[in-house]
Design a protein around this motif. Structure first.
Motif, PDB file in Angstrom:
ATOM      1  N   ASN A  46       0.820  -1.211   0.000  1.00 50.94           N
ATOM      2  CA  ASN A  46       0.000   0.000   0.000  1.00 50.94           C
ATOM      3  C   ASN A  46       0.852   1.259   0.000  1.00 50.94           C
ATOM      4  O   ASN A  46       0.523   2.235  -0.666  1.00 50.94           O
ATOM      5  CB  ASN A  46      -0.949   0.012   1.200  1.00 50.94           C
ATOM      6  N   THR A  69      -5.253  -2.468  -0.727  1.00 50.28           N
ATOM      7  CA  THR A  69      -6.382  -2.331   0.194  1.00 50.28           C
ATOM      8  C   THR A  69      -6.870  -0.890   0.118  1.00 50.28           C
ATOM      9  O   THR A  69      -6.339  -0.077  -0.639  1.00 50.28           O
ATOM     10  CB  THR A  69      -5.979  -2.668   1.646  1.00 50.28           C
ATOM     11  N   ASP A  70      -7.851  -0.570   0.958  1.00 49.55           N
ATOM     12  CA  ASP A  70      -8.390   0.790   0.991  1.00 49.55           C
ATOM     13  C   ASP A  70      -7.305   1.822   1.259  1.00 49.55           C
ATOM     14  O   ASP A  70      -7.318   2.910   0.688  1.00 49.55           O
ATOM     15  CB  ASP A  70      -9.472   0.913   2.062  1.00 49.55           C
ATOM     16  N   LYS A  71      -6.369   1.490   2.126  1.00 47.86           N
ATOM     17  CA  LYS A  71      -5.309   2.436   2.477  1.00 47.86           C
ATOM     18  C   LYS A  71      -4.494   2.820   1.236  1.00 47.86           C
ATOM     19  O   LYS A  71      -4.185   3.986   1.021  1.00 47.86           O
ATOM     20  CB  LYS A  71      -4.410   1.837   3.551  1.00 47.86           C
ATOM     21  N   ALA A  74      -6.653   4.895  -1.256  1.00 46.32           N
ATOM     22  CA  ALA A  74      -6.853   6.269  -0.771  1.00 46.32           C
ATOM     23  C   ALA A  74      -5.658   7.156  -1.078  1.00 46.32           C
ATOM     24  O   ALA A  74      -5.808   8.371  -1.245  1.00 46.32           O
ATOM     25  CB  ALA A  74      -7.120   6.264   0.732  1.00 46.32           C
ATOM     26  N   VAL A  92      -9.957  -4.174  -1.719  1.00 45.69           N
ATOM     27  CA  VAL A  92     -10.611  -2.875  -1.513  1.00 45.69           C
ATOM     28  C   VAL A  92     -12.046  -3.105  -1.047  1.00 45.69           C
ATOM     29  O   VAL A  92     -12.636  -4.154  -1.300  1.00 45.69           O
ATOM     30  CB  VAL A  92     -10.585  -2.010  -2.790  1.00 45.69           C
ATOM     31  N   SER A  93     -12.607  -2.093  -0.370  1.00 43.12           N
ATOM     32  CA  SER A  93     -13.970  -2.227   0.139  1.00 43.12           C
ATOM     33  C   SER A  93     -14.837  -1.078  -0.354  1.00 43.12           C
ATOM     34  O   SER A  93     -14.361  -0.135  -0.987  1.00 43.12           O
ATOM     35  CB  SER A  93     -13.957  -2.259   1.670  1.00 43.12           C
ATOM     36  N   ASP A  94     -16.111  -1.162  -0.005  1.00 49.23           N
ATOM     37  CA  ASP A  94     -17.082  -0.135  -0.394  1.00 49.23           C
ATOM     38  C   ASP A  94     -16.645   1.257   0.054  1.00 49.23           C
ATOM     39  O   ASP A  94     -16.840   2.230  -0.668  1.00 49.23           O
ATOM     40  CB  ASP A  94     -18.452  -0.434   0.224  1.00 49.23           C
ATOM     41  N   GLU A  95     -16.078   1.333   1.243  1.00 45.99           N
ATOM     42  CA  GLU A  95     -15.737   2.640   1.814  1.00 45.99           C
ATOM     43  C   GLU A  95     -14.849   3.457   0.885  1.00 45.99           C
ATOM     44  O   GLU A  95     -15.122   4.616   0.601  1.00 45.99           O
ATOM     45  CB  GLU A  95     -15.063   2.471   3.174  1.00 45.99           C
ATOM     46  N   GLU A  96     -13.790   2.868   0.392  1.00 44.90           N
ATOM     47  CA  GLU A  96     -12.865   3.622  -0.454  1.00 44.90           C
ATOM     48  C   GLU A  96     -13.285   3.628  -1.917  1.00 44.90           C
ATOM     49  O   GLU A  96     -13.111   4.616  -2.615  1.00 44.90           O
ATOM     50  CB  GLU A  96     -11.440   3.085  -0.302  1.00 44.90           C
ATOM     51  N   VAL A  97     -13.849   2.539  -2.406  1.00 40.28           N
ATOM     52  CA  VAL A  97     -14.301   2.483  -3.800  1.00 40.28           C
ATOM     53  C   VAL A  97     -15.367   3.549  -4.054  1.00 40.28           C
ATOM     54  O   VAL A  97     -15.399   4.164  -5.118  1.00 40.28           O
ATOM     55  CB  VAL A  97     -14.810   1.064  -4.157  1.00 40.28           C
ATOM     56  N   THR A 114     -13.869  -8.596  -5.905  1.00 43.93           N
ATOM     57  CA  THR A 114     -13.793  -7.732  -4.729  1.00 43.93           C
ATOM     58  C   THR A 114     -15.074  -7.887  -3.915  1.00 43.93           C
ATOM     59  O   THR A 114     -16.058  -8.456  -4.385  1.00 43.93           O
ATOM     60  CB  THR A 114     -13.631  -6.240  -5.107  1.00 43.93           C
TER      61      THR A 114
END
Length: 135
Positions: A46, A69-71, A74, A92-97, A114
């Motif tokens: 990351n 990952t999200d980190k 971002a 990756v997850s919903d939060e960052e996507v 994903t």
């Protein structure tokens, strides 16, 4: 940045070419703008994503099968012309996507493999007009 991509097992395509730079011997002398970066299945972290910022001519970024990952997602910024983002088979997850709307030129997002939920995809489609999302 080009040397980093090559060391990670990836390739780079400059703006005024269709030929990939896939060895250090093919790196042109002097400055050149990057249009595509392909890091499919590369062993990257990351933290390495910070090396992929401020590439004003980058249109395509392929991170398929990496440990992203999200980190890491971002930290990718400064890509005003990004049209295609391949983040399939990453963590990756919903939060960052859901924040990919920061790339208004996106026309293709690849999310196969994903955990991104259908609602996040629908939200992206309505906020990124003309973007096709592959899931």
């Amino acid at each position: 940045m080009t040397e980093y991509v090559l060391q990670a097992g990836g390739k780079v395509i400059p703006v005024h070419s269709d030929l990939p730079i896939n060895t250090t011997a093919k790196i042109p002398e002097g400055n050149f703008a990057v249009r595509e970066i392909d890091l499919t299945d590369a062993k990257i972290k990351n933290l390495d994503m910070k090396k992929l910022v401020n590439l004003p001519y980058l249109e395509s970024l392929n991170l398929h099968g990496t440990s992203l990952t999200d980190k890491g997602l971002a930290s990718i910024s400064g890509l005003p012309k990004l049209k295609s983002l391949e983040i399939a088979y990453t963590r990756v997850s919903d939060e960052e996507v859901s924040k990919l709307t920061r790339f208004p030129q996106l026309r293709k997002i690849f999310l196969y493999g994903t955990a991104v939920k259908p609602q996040t995809i629908e939200d992206l489609k309505s906020n990124l007009r003309g973007c096709v999302i592959y899931k």
